[in-house]
Scaffold this motif. Structure first.
Motif: not given
Length: 259
Positions: A112-115, A123-130, A142-146
């Motif tokens: 994750t990259i977070a402000a 934040y912007y999260t890149h994840c492997l999901h199962r 998520q952008v500015n709490g949206a």
């Protein structure tokens, strides 16, 4: 011209290694290198590092709760710049033995990259999901709490290299992946412009795991071989080249004819 090319190569190499925020970790040490990985805060009294632990040779995520969410993460020791290009990669795997009987029972390994550290409103999260018996990538942000948004990309297996790249000129984060069997062949799957994030001059990077309505044994979700490095030509690099070129005494250098 040739001598300028030689000098440029040397200076770019020195620039890459001089950034205190760049680095790597193969997690082969007996204990976690706390000079590289930090635990900053807690949520509801639970440390952010809970359920995400160092094993011999990797990070692993686990969960003992089958109700709602369990998380665990560690932050990279230094914030990443907004005025430079860089990329971060980490190997992520989820063992085939994890299965579920519903889409809302799942596990993830993520970067994750977070402000901000906390609260993380951008934040912007890149994840492997199962979930079920399916593997996928789920970039979410998520952008500015949206409200959170996400994108789903199907995979054939759960052994990948996750990459997030940042382009300072376009203020864009890009998520891509490569299968572990072909680790140099990356495919970009999503991008997000982050120019409207908070005014914080830096980004924070974390790696970790997450589960929802699922118990997860240790060593099911494994994260390994992390790196973050400068890429491309940064504005700072150009300044270094200009200043250094002016200081060079060309008569003292050996110049080789490459033509």
């Amino acid at each position: 011209m040739n001598r300028i090319v030689i000098l440029t190569t040397l200076l770019l190499s020195n620039y890459a290694f001089s950034q205190s925020w760049s680095g790597s970790d193969n997690f082969n040490s007996k204990t976690l290198n706390t000079n590289l990985w930090k635990n900053y805060d807690s949520i509801l009294g639970i440390p952010l590092s809970a359920n995400f632990v160092k094993t011999l040779g990797a990070f692993t995520f686990y969960s003992t709760s089958s109700i709602e969410d369990t998380w665990g993460s560690r932050f990279w020791h230094e914030a990443l710049p907004k005025n430079a290009n860089w990329e971060a990669t980490i190997e992520a795997s989820i063992d085939d033995s994890f299965t579920s009987d519903a889409n809302d029972k799942y596990v993830e390994g993520l970067i994750t990259i977070a402000a901000n550290l906390t609260p993380q409103t951008s934040y912007y999260t890149h994840c492997l999901h199962r979930s079920f018996t399916n593997f996928s990538l789920v970039p979410n942000w998520q952008v500015n709490g949206a409200p959170q948004q996400e994108y789903n990309y199907s995979l054939t297996n759960g052994n990948v290299v996750l990459k997030i790249q940042y382009d300072a000129n376009s203020t864009t984060l890009k998520s891509s992946f490569a299968y572990a069997s072909d680790p140099k062949n990356f495919t970009q799957i999503h991008s997000l412009n982050v120019g409207n994030w908070s005014s914080n001059p830096s980004f924070y990077l974390l790696v970790g795991g997450y589960s929802w309505n699922a118990t997860v044994q240790s060593n099911i979700v494994v994260m390994d071989n992390f790196s973050v490095v400068p890429t491309g030509t940064n504005s700072n690099t150009t300044l270094i080249l200009q200043q250094s070129t002016n200081l060079i005494n060309w008569s003292s250098l050996q110049v080789y004819d490459l033509s």
